[in-house]
Design a protein around this motif. Sequence first.
Motif, PDB file in Angstrom:
ATOM      1  N   GLU A  16       0.823  -1.212   0.000  1.00 16.15           N
ATOM      2  CA  GLU A  16       0.000   0.000   0.000  1.00 16.15           C
ATOM      3  C   GLU A  16       0.858   1.263   0.000  1.00 16.15           C
ATOM      4  O   GLU A  16       0.476   2.275  -0.596  1.00 16.15           O
ATOM      5  N   VAL A  19       1.959   1.979  -3.519  1.00 14.28           N
ATOM      6  CA  VAL A  19       0.878   2.590  -4.292  1.00 14.28           C
ATOM      7  C   VAL A  19       0.789   4.092  -4.002  1.00 14.28           C
ATOM      8  O   VAL A  19       0.746   4.920  -4.920  1.00 14.28           O
ATOM      9  N   ARG A  80      -9.383   6.526   0.805  1.00 12.03           N
ATOM     10  CA  ARG A  80      -9.177   6.036  -0.562  1.00 12.03           C
ATOM     11  C   ARG A  80     -10.179   6.681  -1.507  1.00 12.03           C
ATOM     12  O   ARG A  80      -9.820   7.135  -2.601  1.00 12.03           O
ATOM     13  N   THR A  81     -11.436   6.745  -1.082  1.00 12.58           N
ATOM     14  CA  THR A  81     -12.469   7.360  -1.915  1.00 12.58           C
ATOM     15  C   THR A  81     -12.186   8.840  -2.135  1.00 12.58           C
ATOM     16  O   THR A  81     -12.330   9.357  -3.257  1.00 12.58           O
ATOM     17  N   THR A  84      -9.302   9.136  -4.639  1.00 12.29           N
ATOM     18  CA  THR A  84      -9.682   8.700  -5.980  1.00 12.29           C
ATOM     19  C   THR A  84     -10.597   9.716  -6.654  1.00 12.29           C
ATOM     20  O   THR A  84     -10.377  10.104  -7.812  1.00 12.29           O
ATOM     21  N   LEU A 186      -6.584   5.357 -10.663  1.00 14.35           N
ATOM     22  CA  LEU A 186      -6.661   3.908 -10.889  1.00 14.35           C
ATOM     23  C   LEU A 186      -5.791   3.142  -9.896  1.00 14.35           C
ATOM     24  O   LEU A 186      -6.224   2.122  -9.319  1.00 14.35           O
ATOM     25  N   MET A 187      -4.571   3.609  -9.683  1.00 19.65           N
ATOM     26  CA  MET A 187      -3.658   2.939  -8.753  1.00 19.65           C
ATOM     27  C   MET A 187      -4.226   2.939  -7.337  1.00 19.65           C
ATOM     28  O   MET A 187      -4.178   1.920  -6.630  1.00 19.65           O
ATOM     29  N   ARG A 189      -7.389   3.308  -6.359  1.00 17.05           N
ATOM     30  CA  ARG A 189      -8.646   2.556  -6.228  1.00 17.05           C
ATOM     31  C   ARG A 189      -8.398   1.063  -6.193  1.00 17.05           C
ATOM     32  O   ARG A 189      -9.103   0.319  -5.487  1.00 17.05           O
ATOM     33  N   THR A 190      -7.410   0.595  -6.930  1.00 16.20           N
ATOM     34  CA  THR A 190      -7.179  -0.848  -7.018  1.00 16.20           C
ATOM     35  C   THR A 190      -6.131  -1.356  -6.039  1.00 16.20           C
ATOM     36  O   THR A 190      -6.113  -2.546  -5.726  1.00 16.20           O
ATOM     37  N   GLY A 191      -5.260  -0.474  -5.537  1.00 14.09           N
ATOM     38  CA  GLY A 191      -4.155  -0.956  -4.718  1.00 14.09           C
ATOM     39  C   GLY A 191      -4.178  -0.530  -3.265  1.00 14.09           C
ATOM     40  O   GLY A 191      -3.243  -0.827  -2.518  1.00 14.09           O
TER      41      GLY A 191
END
Length: 418
Positions: A16, A19, A80-81, A84, A186-187, A189-191
Amino acid sequence: MPERTARYRDVLAVGEFRVLWLAQLQSRMGDQFARVALALLVFDRTGSAAVTALVYAMSLLPPLITAPLLAGIADRHSRRTVMTVTELIRAALSALMIIPAVPLPILALLVLLVTCPQPLFSAARTATTPQVLPGRLFPVGQAIMSGTDNIAQILGFTLGGALVAATGSPHLAIAVNTLTFALSALMLRTGLGPHLPDHDGVAEERTRSGFALAGIRYVAGDRRLLGLAALTWLFGCFVVPEALAAPYAAQIGAGQAAVGWLMAADVIGAAVGMLLVARLGPTARRRLTVPLTVATGVPLVLTLTAPSLPVTVALWALSGLFGSYMVLAQTSFIESVPDGMRGRAIGFAAAGLQTAQGLGMALAGLLASALSPAIAVAACGAVGAAAGLAIGLHARIGRDPATDRGPAPAATTVGNLA
């Protein structure tokens, strides 16, 4: 027993963190691509240095207002939200700037809008880092973030200018910046995990305005926290060599080619210094914060006599090396704030830092015009060093907070700050 510190590989092994780090690194480079492109694009359209400087300033000034107001969102929702969504908004706004036919007033408005959410992203990212890197991993991770951020800025400015020069298209550099926003989203949200704020032990005020301003009251009510923030704000005194590099080069007769070396000197020194302090133990970090702050100003004072270019570059690089105190002060500040309050406290401190840098550069410019660039740099270094010592003594920075707390600060519980 000696205090154990984390190794770089221990920190980089945390997925994490990688990321967060890589998302920030490539996004920062994209920001510098865009700044170079905007400066060239606006000057090409207007031929006005004043308008060009104004539009460039608009990419730096909005956080002075939005940082303390928006950063609280990072203490309400999944970080995270928050990161993003912020990156996606900035990508959409930046994409509009790619259109060649966009009128200059609309372009200026887009520059303003794309910059406004930046403090929210920074607050969420910085508040997430201690969750991702608990305990002894965090100081090392913070140093890696800070040190490589300087390198990213240098590469961004250099490569951005080279790209525009090679293609003749500022819009291509802006497109690269747009892509970095989207890639960052993208990184993340996915990582990255959700990382919800932890409000345990933090009694929140109910009103929207009270919630947003609680970070200011929390920091202002704790002498040590305010002292740590004030030490970072002193960087406004130590950053002036970058602003005065061109007139200083003219003063010493070094020519235009020397300006790049002078502007890069403190940044290179800072990158090295931040990596060196990363492995210090907690006690050493605490005890060295104020001495390094004072030491940052001393090499600048030594440029009073306007020495030759090699000597000046060495002195400014040494100042940047000592400027690694910023990592120590910021790390201590972040670790001392409860997780549920971090976004707002960081937003307040960040707004103060940006204000201090802007004022420092402006005042140094006036002083350089009235006297000389060398005197202006030396004066700012002396003021910063003296103020650092005074702040350290007043806020008792360097003592162990576990054994030197004194009376409980008035802002310990946010609900009692009305």
